[in-house]
Design a protein around this motif. Structure first.
Motif, PDB file in Angstrom:
ATOM      1  N   ILE A 114      75.398   8.307 -55.113  1.00  0.00           N
ATOM      2  CA  ILE A 114      74.519   7.959 -56.541  1.00  0.00           C
ATOM      3  C   ILE A 114      75.087   6.674 -57.193  1.00  0.00           C
ATOM      4  CG2 ILE A 114      73.652   8.648 -58.826  1.00  0.00           C
ATOM      5  CD1 ILE A 114      73.833  11.336 -57.887  1.00  0.00           C
ATOM      6  N   CYS A 115      76.355   6.508 -57.423  1.00  0.00           N
ATOM      7  CA  CYS A 115      76.996   5.467 -57.910  1.00  0.00           C
ATOM      8  C   CYS A 115      77.214   4.377 -57.012  1.00  0.00           C
ATOM      9  CB  CYS A 115      78.598   5.994 -58.290  1.00  0.00           C
ATOM     10  SG  CYS A 115      78.690   7.104 -59.282  1.00  0.00           S
ATOM     11  N   GLN A 125      68.204  -2.279 -66.915  1.00  0.00           N
ATOM     12  CA  GLN A 125      68.194  -0.931 -66.588  1.00  0.00           C
ATOM     13  C   GLN A 125      69.390  -0.496 -65.514  1.00  0.00           C
ATOM     14  OE1 GLN A 125      64.757   0.638 -64.655  1.00  0.00           O
ATOM     15  NE2 GLN A 125      65.603   2.796 -64.683  1.00  0.00           N
ATOM     16  N   ASP A 126      69.316  -1.568 -64.440  1.00  0.00           N
ATOM     17  CA  ASP A 126      70.562  -1.325 -63.398  1.00  0.00           C
ATOM     18  C   ASP A 126      71.769  -1.549 -64.095  1.00  0.00           C
ATOM     19  OD1 ASP A 126      68.760  -0.900 -61.454  1.00  0.00           O
ATOM     20  OD2 ASP A 126      68.730  -2.901 -60.801  1.00  0.00           O
ATOM     21  N   LEU A 127      72.038  -2.471 -64.867  1.00  0.00           N
ATOM     22  CA  LEU A 127      73.559  -2.674 -65.672  1.00  0.00           C
ATOM     23  C   LEU A 127      73.872  -1.717 -66.656  1.00  0.00           C
ATOM     24  CD1 LEU A 127      72.780  -6.578 -66.387  1.00  0.00           C
ATOM     25  CD2 LEU A 127      74.527  -5.315 -64.631  1.00  0.00           C
ATOM     26  N   LEU A 128      72.908  -1.285 -67.083  1.00  0.00           N
ATOM     27  CA  LEU A 128      73.085   0.098 -67.723  1.00  0.00           C
ATOM     28  C   LEU A 128      73.521   1.233 -67.088  1.00  0.00           C
ATOM     29  CD1 LEU A 128      72.663   0.368 -70.787  1.00  0.00           C
ATOM     30  CD2 LEU A 128      70.658   1.551 -70.813  1.00  0.00           C
ATOM     31  N   PHE A 129      72.955   1.352 -66.025  1.00  0.00           N
ATOM     32  CA  PHE A 129      73.506   2.202 -64.978  1.00  0.00           C
ATOM     33  C   PHE A 129      74.738   2.273 -64.468  1.00  0.00           C
ATOM     34  CE2 PHE A 129      73.548   3.968 -60.755  1.00  0.00           C
ATOM     35  CZ  PHE A 129      73.383   5.515 -60.956  1.00  0.00           C
ATOM     36  N   GLU A 130      74.986   0.733 -64.341  1.00  0.00           N
ATOM     37  CA  GLU A 130      76.439   0.386 -63.964  1.00  0.00           C
ATOM     38  C   GLU A 130      77.510   0.732 -64.798  1.00  0.00           C
ATOM     39  OE1 GLU A 130      77.599  -0.936 -60.973  1.00  0.00           O
ATOM     40  OE2 GLU A 130      75.928  -0.457 -60.125  1.00  0.00           O
ATOM     41  N   ILE A 131      77.017   0.551 -66.112  1.00  0.00           N
ATOM     42  CA  ILE A 131      78.013   0.879 -67.431  1.00  0.00           C
ATOM     43  C   ILE A 131      78.300   2.552 -67.341  1.00  0.00           C
ATOM     44  CG2 ILE A 131      78.189   1.298 -69.848  1.00  0.00           C
ATOM     45  CD1 ILE A 131      76.574  -1.463 -69.901  1.00  0.00           C
ATOM     46  N   SER A 161      80.493  -4.869 -65.912  1.00  0.00           N
ATOM     47  CA  SER A 161      79.223  -4.426 -66.355  1.00  0.00           C
ATOM     48  C   SER A 161      78.738  -4.753 -67.832  1.00  0.00           C
ATOM     49  CB  SER A 161      78.920  -3.077 -65.900  1.00  0.00           C
ATOM     50  OG  SER A 161      79.910  -2.222 -66.353  1.00  0.00           O
ATOM     51  N   ILE A 162      79.838  -4.562 -68.843  1.00  0.00           N
ATOM     52  CA  ILE A 162      79.172  -4.533 -70.092  1.00  0.00           C
ATOM     53  C   ILE A 162      79.090  -6.107 -70.377  1.00  0.00           C
ATOM     54  CG2 ILE A 162      80.167  -4.707 -72.430  1.00  0.00           C
ATOM     55  CD1 ILE A 162      81.645  -2.016 -71.721  1.00  0.00           C
ATOM     56  N   LYS A 180      60.224   1.431 -65.043  1.00  0.00           N
ATOM     57  CA  LYS A 180      61.551   2.190 -65.080  1.00  0.00           C
ATOM     58  C   LYS A 180      61.754   3.071 -63.731  1.00  0.00           C
ATOM     59  CE  LYS A 180      63.686   5.462 -68.075  1.00  0.00           C
ATOM     60  NZ  LYS A 180      63.823   6.981 -68.594  1.00  0.00           N
ATOM     61  N   LYS A 181      62.993   2.730 -63.123  1.00  0.00           N
ATOM     62  CA  LYS A 181      63.336   3.444 -61.878  1.00  0.00           C
ATOM     63  C   LYS A 181      63.930   4.935 -62.172  1.00  0.00           C
ATOM     64  CE  LYS A 181      65.019  -0.802 -59.985  1.00  0.00           C
ATOM     65  NZ  LYS A 181      66.517  -1.454 -59.717  1.00  0.00           N
TER      66      LYS A 181
END
Lengths: 512, 180
Positions: A434-435, B5-11, B69-70, B95-96
């Motif tokens: 997932i990551c 959204q992707d960057l928030l997920f990365e955080i 990421s931040i 939204k993914k």
């Protein structure tokens, strides 16, 4: 001359009905595993390892090597007929293979793939046979500092060759692998680490358990969950109409491609951490540049677009066996699992393998040639029957792998604890998936962890705690310089590309 | 450029990795015998050296990923604000879905945990038959007969192959009289 004599000795050891049967079984399983999308040689070897516990080393290793390079052959079939690569290394084959099948040239595409795989595999085998001996002569003088530098180079390759965005994640994967490897008694002092009083953890987590948990079980869980969520998908392969093979005109077209891609693929395979997933796109784009974008129908069914990745991935698979056999250092996840297979059978790959077990080694090298011929025979006339396998209901396939994974983990120590471990490790595999953290570096790092720690301690003693002493060894210096280059060069290339794009944008934006 | 959204997920991923790395560091502090029994001074190393080193690199990398990421998230937000001020609309990003169906994975995981807990009690054959039936019917309820036949035949075949041919003793089960 010595090499030919050794190889003939290998053939004489290999050519028994039992060994031939295991070799055929191995390549056939490899072929099937390669055809089925979602399975790979790592998963297949991991779950099939317990089958070797009662076997002699030669048939067992011949079978595992057959699975390993057989999967490279099989991957192309699903790429061409269902547009879904069976293995990571067959991704580039879909680009031209599937359009060829759509044009009604499935037989020609499959024939090209089979012949290219055969050429790549055979040429790779010849290179392994020719280069392994001289390389071992050089390596035999290596001491702990050289091995430590080599391990650092391997780690640098794994990190440096990853995409820029995932380099840090590769380091995370390596650290996780090393961290998992530290559980149990430590190699230098025999002290228990992170066992928390559990006797089951004293031996550490077996590599097979880790491979089954993180790769096979995680893949099963992912597939089962996705199948439930998205619905089961039935795969329909395109029909193979006509003869599977190629014409003389096609031969003339693909021979230069074979020569170039086999060489490039092999030497990429030799580099630790760089596998066919890197070699195939590189060879494809190399061919595109050499032949020219306008001189061929790239992406629309160009025969050389099938020949390039297929010859590259097979020679690359052979190249990846070089560091394993000569140094005892796995360069890829498949090689890591192969190393475990060797160790289970009581054989330590490395320079001493050539001295201590020449019969096993040369029989294994001889089996590469016979296995490749077997694969060609399976692929040309029987491919239309092999392809029916992709139509096996996926839920039965998942369940078979699941049961075999349970048996594989239980058989390691006859403990239910190990079955529990694969459940826990599958969660890790799923979470890391997932990551988007690559799992292959983790697997390699688990195996290298113990070696690094051991060689680090030995190096410190040997170099009398002096960094200067360590760096003054020429081979150490060479490996460390290469390690730095492997990391820095891709960064510089990216920076150069970025500057080039920026200056192009500036020119466009500039007022006239 | 990556979406917000992707960057928030990365955080979130980075935070998870940082926590994971810190847990490992804590485990190295509490889970290794440093009483002195195993310390051997000649190499200047002890059993904790290597794990500490891994822990430091792991934590450092996770921290770098978090900061990166931040930083990218902030850059992205600033660019969107500047674009909005210039009158350039922010592209609408769908939204993914989460990259893994967590709910769908609960049944297989629970079934597997129950399987492990009852393996010694029921033995390999019965436990595997039950697990296969649960999973096969969970995925496909149409081909009942095929599911049942496979769920029985495959585990029995594997059991016989390992116990009789390969000499790997799989558990028979307490209820069938096994003594461990």
């Amino acid at each position: 001359m010595e090499t030919i004599k050794n190889l003939l000795m290998g053939f004489s050891v290999l050519l028994t009905p039992e060994n031939m049967l295991y070799s055929f079984g191995g390549v056939l399983i490899g072929q099937i595993v390669g055809i089925l999308p979602g399975l790979g040689s790592v998963i297949a070897i991991a779950v099939l390892l317990p089958f070797t516990y009662s076997l002699d080393p030669i048939p067992a290793l011949v079978a595992f090597c057959g699975i390993y390079y057989g999967s490279q052959f099989g991957g192309a079939i699903s790429s061409i007929l269902i547009n879904a690569p069976g293995t990571e290394s067959a991704v580039m084959t879909t680009v031209d293979g599937y359009p060829m099948a759509k044009k009604g040239q499935a037989g020609r595409a499959l024939g090209t793939a089979a012949i290219s795989s055969f050429t790549g595999g055979m040429a790779g085998s010849i290179l392994v046979v020719l280069l392994a001996g001289p390389l071992v002569q050089m390596i035999i003088s290596f001491a702990a500092p050289e091995y430590l530098a080599l391990m650092i180079f391997a780690m640098a390759c794994i990190t440096g060759m990853a995409e820029k965005s995932s380099q840090a994640k590769s380091i995370v994967a390596i650290c996780t692998g090393l961290a998992l490897g530290t559980i149990g008694l430590d190699v230098s002092f025999g002290a228990p680490r992170m066992t928390f009083g559990s006797l089951a953890l004293y031996e550490g987590i077996s590599f097979i358990i880790l491979a089954i948990g993180v790769f096979a079980m995680a893949e099963v869980m992912r597939n089962v969950s996705n199948a439930k969520h998205n619905g089961l998908q039935r795969i329909h392969a395109m029909e193979v109409v006509g003869r599977v093979g190629i014409s003389l005109k096609d031969w003339k077209l693909i021979i230069p491609t074979h020569i170039r891609c086999t060489l490039v693929g092999f030497f990429i395979g030799v580099l630790p951490g760089v596998g066919a997933a890197t070699a195939t796109p590189l060879c494809y784009s190399l061919e595109k540049k050499i032949i020219g974008e306008d001189n061929a129908e790239w992406g629309k069914g160009e025969i050389r677009g099938v020949a390039a990745p297929e010859s590259a991935n097979n020679s690359c698979a052979m190249g990846a066996l070089m560091p394993l056999l000569t140094l005892g250092v796995p360069g890829s996840s498949s090689a890591a699992i192969m190393l475990t297979a060797f160790m289970i059978l009581g054989i330590q790959p490395g320079p001493l393998l050539f001295q201590n077990h020449p019969d096993i080694l040369w029989a294994l090298l001889a089996s590469f040639f016979i296995g490749n011929v077997m694969l060609l025979v399976i692929n040309l006339p029987l491919v239309r029957y092999c392809v029916k396998l992709v139509q096996v209901p996926t839920e039965l396939l998942f369940m078979s792998v699941w049961i075999l994974a349970i048996v594989g983990s239980y058989a390691v120590g006859l403990r239910v604890f190990d079955v529990g471990m694969i459940c826990i490790l599958s969660v890790l595999g799923v979470v890391y998936g997932i990551c988007k953290i690559p799992l292959a570096p983790m697997l390699v790092a688990i195996l290298l962890g113990d070696m690094i720690e051991y060689y680090l301690a030995a190096t410190i003693v040997l170099c009398r705690r002096s960094f200067v002493n360590f760096m003054s060894r020429p081979i150490v210096l060479l490996f460390l310089v290469l390690a730095v280059l492997v990391i820095v060069l891709p960064m510089l290339r990216d920076r150069f590309k970025k500057n080039k794009v920026q200056s192009a944008v500036d020119i466009i934006d500039a007022p006239e | 450029m990556k979406s917000r959204q992707d960057l928030l997920f990365e955080i979130k991923v980075s935070v998870f990795l940082l926590v994971f790395a810190l847990v490992y560091v804590i485990l190295t502090l509490v889970g290794i015998d440093t009483s002195g029994r195993f310390l051997q001074g000649n190499a200047g190393l002890d059993p904790t050296t290597f794990p500490y080193f891994i822990g430091i690199v792991f934590t450092g990398t996770a921290f770098y990923l978090l900061v990166k990421s931040i930083y990218q998230y902030r850059l992205n937000t600033e660019k969107e604000n500047t674009d909005a001020a210039k009158g350039i609309g922010i592209p609408v990003v769908e939204k993914k879905p989460f990259p893994f169906p967590v709910k769908a994975s609960l049944v297989p995981y629970i079934a597997f945990i129950v399987y492990i807990a009852t393996l010694r009690l029921f033995g390999f054959i019965l436990d595997s038959v039950l697990l296969s039936i649960v999973i096969l019917f969970y995925l496909n309820q149409k081909n009942r007969m095929r599911n049942i036949i496979f769920a029985i035949v495959f585990p029995v075949f594997v059991f016989l192959l390992f116990n009789k041919v390969l000499d790997v003793r799989l558990p028979i089960g307490y209820i069938f009289g096994a003594k461990y």
